[in-house]
Design a protein around this motif. Structure first.
Motif, PDB file in Angstrom:
ATOM      1  N   ASP A 213       1.059  -1.116  -0.059  1.00  0.00           N
ATOM      2  CA  ASP A 213      -0.081  -0.070   0.201  1.00  0.00           C
ATOM      3  C   ASP A 213       1.035   1.224   0.027  1.00  0.00           C
ATOM      4  N   TYR A 214       1.389   1.666  -0.931  1.00  0.00           N
ATOM      5  CA  TYR A 214       2.085   2.831  -1.467  1.00  0.00           C
ATOM      6  C   TYR A 214       2.058   3.924  -0.533  1.00  0.00           C
ATOM      7  N   ALA A 215       0.527   4.405  -0.249  1.00  0.00           N
ATOM      8  CA  ALA A 215       0.307   5.449   0.644  1.00  0.00           C
ATOM      9  C   ALA A 215       0.887   5.520   1.881  1.00  0.00           C
ATOM     10  N   THR A 216       0.709   4.320   2.690  1.00  0.00           N
ATOM     11  CA  THR A 216       1.234   3.858   3.801  1.00  0.00           C
ATOM     12  C   THR A 216       2.467   3.115   4.254  1.00  0.00           C
ATOM     13  N   GLN A 217       2.847   2.506   2.924  1.00  0.00           N
ATOM     14  CA  GLN A 217       4.005   1.591   2.950  1.00  0.00           C
ATOM     15  C   GLN A 217       3.784   0.372   3.864  1.00  0.00           C
ATOM     16  N   GLN A 218       2.344  -0.063   3.831  1.00  0.00           N
ATOM     17  CA  GLN A 218       2.160  -1.249   4.586  1.00  0.00           C
ATOM     18  C   GLN A 218       2.305  -2.346   3.605  1.00  0.00           C
ATOM     19  N   ARG A 219       2.996  -3.442   4.077  1.00  0.00           N
ATOM     20  CA  ARG A 219       2.968  -4.805   3.372  1.00  0.00           C
ATOM     21  C   ARG A 219       1.955  -5.596   3.827  1.00  0.00           C
ATOM     22  N   ILE A 220       1.381  -6.210   3.155  1.00  0.00           N
ATOM     23  CA  ILE A 220       0.268  -7.342   3.098  1.00  0.00           C
ATOM     24  C   ILE A 220       0.362  -8.559   2.579  1.00  0.00           C
ATOM     25  N   PRO A 221       0.830  -9.685   2.954  1.00  0.00           N
ATOM     26  CA  PRO A 221       1.117 -10.809   2.259  1.00  0.00           C
ATOM     27  C   PRO A 221      -0.094 -11.273   1.678  1.00  0.00           C
ATOM     28  N   LYS A 222       0.199 -11.540   0.052  1.00  0.00           N
ATOM     29  CA  LYS A 222      -1.315 -11.854  -0.630  1.00  0.00           C
ATOM     30  C   LYS A 222      -1.676 -13.413  -0.126  1.00  0.00           C
ATOM     31  N   ALA A 223      -2.499 -13.985  -0.801  1.00  0.00           N
ATOM     32  CA  ALA A 223      -2.794 -15.443  -0.750  1.00  0.00           C
ATOM     33  C   ALA A 223      -1.651 -16.145  -1.253  1.00  0.00           C
ATOM     34  N   SER A 224      -1.258 -15.662  -2.278  1.00  0.00           N
ATOM     35  CA  SER A 224       0.020 -16.226  -2.869  1.00  0.00           C
ATOM     36  C   SER A 224       1.428 -16.596  -1.824  1.00  0.00           C
ATOM     37  N   ALA A 225       1.630 -15.464  -0.994  1.00  0.00           N
ATOM     38  CA  ALA A 225       2.705 -15.369  -0.322  1.00  0.00           C
ATOM     39  C   ALA A 225       2.353 -16.746   0.783  1.00  0.00           C
ATOM     40  N   LEU A 226       1.147 -17.000   1.231  1.00  0.00           N
ATOM     41  CA  LEU A 226       0.931 -17.761   2.250  1.00  0.00           C
ATOM     42  C   LEU A 226       0.935 -19.279   1.397  1.00  0.00           C
ATOM     43  N   TRP A 227       0.593 -19.274   0.244  1.00  0.00           N
ATOM     44  CA  TRP A 227       0.540 -20.453  -0.484  1.00  0.00           C
ATOM     45  C   TRP A 227       1.965 -20.770  -0.556  1.00  0.00           C
ATOM     46  N   TYR A 228       2.794 -19.890  -1.144  1.00  0.00           N
ATOM     47  CA  TYR A 228       4.362 -20.223  -1.440  1.00  0.00           C
ATOM     48  C   TYR A 228       5.079 -20.496  -0.063  1.00  0.00           C
ATOM     49  N   ARG A 229       4.702 -20.008   1.188  1.00  0.00           N
ATOM     50  CA  ARG A 229       5.140 -20.502   2.368  1.00  0.00           C
ATOM     51  C   ARG A 229       5.045 -21.526   2.816  1.00  0.00           C
ATOM     52  N   ASP A 230       3.730 -22.304   2.594  1.00  0.00           N
ATOM     53  CA  ASP A 230       3.093 -23.548   3.064  1.00  0.00           C
ATOM     54  C   ASP A 230       3.971 -24.771   1.591  1.00  0.00           C
ATOM     55  N   PHE A 231       4.013 -24.078   0.395  1.00  0.00           N
ATOM     56  CA  PHE A 231       4.701 -25.064  -0.441  1.00  0.00           C
ATOM     57  C   PHE A 231       6.260 -25.169   0.052  1.00  0.00           C
ATOM     58  N   VAL A 232       6.930 -24.101   0.498  1.00  0.00           N
ATOM     59  CA  VAL A 232       8.351 -24.389   0.644  1.00  0.00           C
ATOM     60  C   VAL A 232       8.347 -25.117   1.747  1.00  0.00           C
ATOM     61  N   ALA A 233       7.689 -24.910   2.721  1.00  0.00           N
ATOM     62  CA  ALA A 233       7.633 -25.737   4.089  1.00  0.00           C
ATOM     63  C   ALA A 233       7.569 -27.220   3.810  1.00  0.00           C
ATOM     64  N   ALA A 234       6.802 -27.538   2.858  1.00  0.00           N
ATOM     65  CA  ALA A 234       6.429 -28.818   2.342  1.00  0.00           C
ATOM     66  C   ALA A 234       7.649 -29.417   1.786  1.00  0.00           C
ATOM     67  N   GLN A 235       8.293 -28.647   1.118  1.00  0.00           N
ATOM     68  CA  GLN A 235       9.485 -29.067   0.328  1.00  0.00           C
ATOM     69  C   GLN A 235      10.685 -29.357   1.295  1.00  0.00           C
ATOM     70  N   HIS A 236      10.522 -28.460   2.361  1.00  0.00           N
ATOM     71  CA  HIS A 236      11.760 -28.711   3.402  1.00  0.00           C
ATOM     72  C   HIS A 236      11.368 -29.886   4.145  1.00  0.00           C
ATOM     73  N   LEU A 237      10.283 -30.138   4.478  1.00  0.00           N
ATOM     74  CA  LEU A 237       9.985 -31.384   5.206  1.00  0.00           C
ATOM     75  C   LEU A 237      10.823 -32.597   4.537  1.00  0.00           C
ATOM     76  N   GLN A 238      10.810 -32.794   3.510  1.00  0.00           N
ATOM     77  CA  GLN A 238      11.546 -33.847   2.970  1.00  0.00           C
ATOM     78  C   GLN A 238      13.080 -33.962   3.132  1.00  0.00           C
ATOM     79  N   ARG A 239      13.396 -32.440   3.339  1.00  0.00           N
ATOM     80  CA  ARG A 239      14.686 -32.225   3.639  1.00  0.00           C
ATOM     81  C   ARG A 239      15.340 -32.860   4.902  1.00  0.00           C
ATOM     82  N   ARG A 240      14.311 -32.495   5.557  1.00  0.00           N
ATOM     83  CA  ARG A 240      14.519 -32.990   6.856  1.00  0.00           C
ATOM     84  C   ARG A 240      14.522 -34.783   7.077  1.00  0.00           C
ATOM     85  N   ALA A 241      13.589 -35.036   6.422  1.00  0.00           N
ATOM     86  CA  ALA A 241      13.538 -36.470   6.336  1.00  0.00           C
ATOM     87  C   ALA A 241      14.559 -37.366   5.638  1.00  0.00           C
ATOM     88  N   ALA A 242      15.274 -36.406   4.817  1.00  0.00           N
ATOM     89  CA  ALA A 242      16.473 -36.947   3.872  1.00  0.00           C
ATOM     90  C   ALA A 242      17.635 -37.137   4.465  1.00  0.00           C
TER      91      ALA A 242
END
Ligand code: PNW
Length: 444
Positions: A415-444
């Motif tokens: 939000d350029y007027a306030t410089q507030q950052r708001i994670p979009k649904a895609s950010a939350l999705w990417y976070r969960d996707f990356v976390a799932a990829q990292h799980l197998q890293r721990r398993a490996a």
């Protein structure tokens, strides 16, 4: 759809930005003007008559932004350095306050365990060098090597990789061919000569950085696309081949084969570049990685008016066709034509007309876009292409060059007027996707 996708456990997951698009603080702490500061002074050059003076104010908010990345759980961050921050006119004395900013940024990233991937040049040439001829002048390539050497000396050990250029095709063709980008020149011959000087500067910088820091991982980032003939006509097929030669091979051949592609050279005719003896020996330096930016394919139609791509999956807010299979085809084709180092997808993402509704941004279309492209990436890997990482463009909405702030590529809304950052649904999705990829890293 990406639930079933498993990348290798050590695959790098990242987000990307560039200096001029996010930093703002255009005159802070001794920064010199760049050609993009100058270009924006003419409001007719930018769709919303905006500029990069404030942008995302990342220069002052970098800690918060690194915190957001940490929240996403990404492994890596790709960003660029503003040359005019660390050397205000592009030659002569270094500006310590400029280097201090990048040192603080690296501190913040290190604190969060996020690997730093630096690009030296993402289009913001110091205006001082432009005044002396810019990339049309051969001398600029040597100034660039000086800058690269100094960065490798100071930061080489703190960076996971250093790329010389981002998308030299854009620098040359949008900056000097059709004036969409700074410095706003329309001269086909100059565009070709500039592309040669960019390649030369890449080679000189590679040599300088290798000598300074033999352990640093060095490469270049190229924007690339496959080129499909619109129909089976001989004219369309010839045009598609010419486009491949002029855009992809024009940069890949000098770097990997030490020559320009014959087809494109012939097409350039009198506009072919002046090349000095030995230039190709300089340009053809071994790379530790190749960065590929992929957004869309090229659709070649020789008819008037030209046929437009069918865009079965739609188009983005930039009007770019969504064509994930082009990423598979591109990587497989490159792998067949060249002996390649490991590849990183250094940019991929889409502009969408995002808006905040009840505090949320529901960019389902962007999630789909990324999923489709990750599936396409996996298909290329399955066909033997050595891809080591993926950087989503972009961490946050930012200054989209001649489109100003009207086009939003971020997975985080700004939000350029306030410089507030708001994670979009895609950010939350990417976070969960990356976390799932990292799980197998721990398993490996
Ligand atoms: C890339 N084209 O630009 C840049 O690396 C980013 O800075 C930019 O924000 C992003 O893609 C989205 O545009 C491109 O016309 C600009 O082919 C134009 C083209 C390709 C890439």
């Amino acid at each position: 759809m990406t639930d079933s996708i498993q990348f290798s456990p050590d695959f790098t997951w990242g987000v990307a930005t560039s200096a001029f698009q996010i930093e703002g603080a255009s005159t802070a702490d001794g920064k010199g003007p760049s050609i993009w500061d100058t270009f924006c002074r003419n409001p007719a050059n930018i769709k919303d008559a905006s500029n990069g003076d404030v942008a995302c104010d990342h220069y002052h908010r970098y800690r918060e932004d690194v915190g957001i990345m940490a929240g996403l759980g990404v492994d890596a961050y790709r960003f660029s350095m503003a040359w005019a921050r660390v050397q205000p006119t592009g030659k002569g004395a270094w500006n310590e306050k400029g280097f201090d900013f990048y040192s603080r940024l690296l501190d913040a990233l290190e604190e969060k365990g996020i690997a730093a991937h630096l690009t030296l040049y993402h289009w913001d040439l110091p205006q001082g060098l432009q005044d002396e001829g810019g990339w049309l002048s051969r001398d600029t390539a040597y100034r660039f090597a000086d800058y690269a050497r100094e960065v490798a000396r100071r930061f080489g050990n703190r960076l996971a990789s250093i790329a010389t250029h981002n998308e030299p095709w854009c620098t040359a063709n949008l900056g000097y061919g059709n004036a969409q980008f700074a410095p706003g020149v329309t001269d086909a011959k100059q565009a070709v000569q500039v592309s040669h000087h960019l390649l030369l500067s890449h080679g000189l910088a590679m040599q300088a950085m290798r000598a300074e820091n033999p352990k640093a991982a060095l490469g270049i980032v190229l924007n690339q696309w496959t080129s499909d003939p619109a129909t089976d006509s001989a004219a369309d097929r010839a045009l598609a081949e010419l486009e491949w030669a002029r855009s992809v091979q024009w940069f890949m051949d000098p770097i990997f084969k030490g020559r320009y592609p014959e087809l494109a050279l012939r097409a350039h005719g009198a506009n072919a570049p002046t090349v000095f003896d030995g230039d190709f020996d300089i340009i053809r330096q071994p790379l530790d990685f190749l960065g590929v930016n992929y957004y869309f394919r090229h659709y070649a139609s020789a008819e008037t008016p030209p046929r437009t791509a069918p865009a079965a999956l739609g188009v983005t807010d930039m009007g770019w066709e969504i064509y994930p299979q082009g990423l598979t085809e591109l990587l497989v084709k490159l792998n067949g034509e060249y002996t390649l180092p490991p590849i990183y997808i250094t940019e991929n993402g889409m502009a969408a007309p995002d808006s905040v509704e009840q505090g949320q941004v529901t960019d389902t279309i962007r999630i789909r876009y990324v999923q489709q492209h990750l599936a396409a990436l996996q298909a290329a890997i399955n066909q033997g292409v050595d891809v080591r990482g993926y950087f989503l463009w972009s961490l946050m909405d930012n200054f989209e060059w001649n489109s100003g702030y009207a086009k939003r590529f971020g997975i985080v809304y700004v939000d350029y007027a306030t410089q507030q950052r708001i994670p979009k649904a895609s950010a939350l999705w990417y976070r969960d996707f990356v976390a799932a990829q990292h799980l197998q890293r721990r398993a490996a």
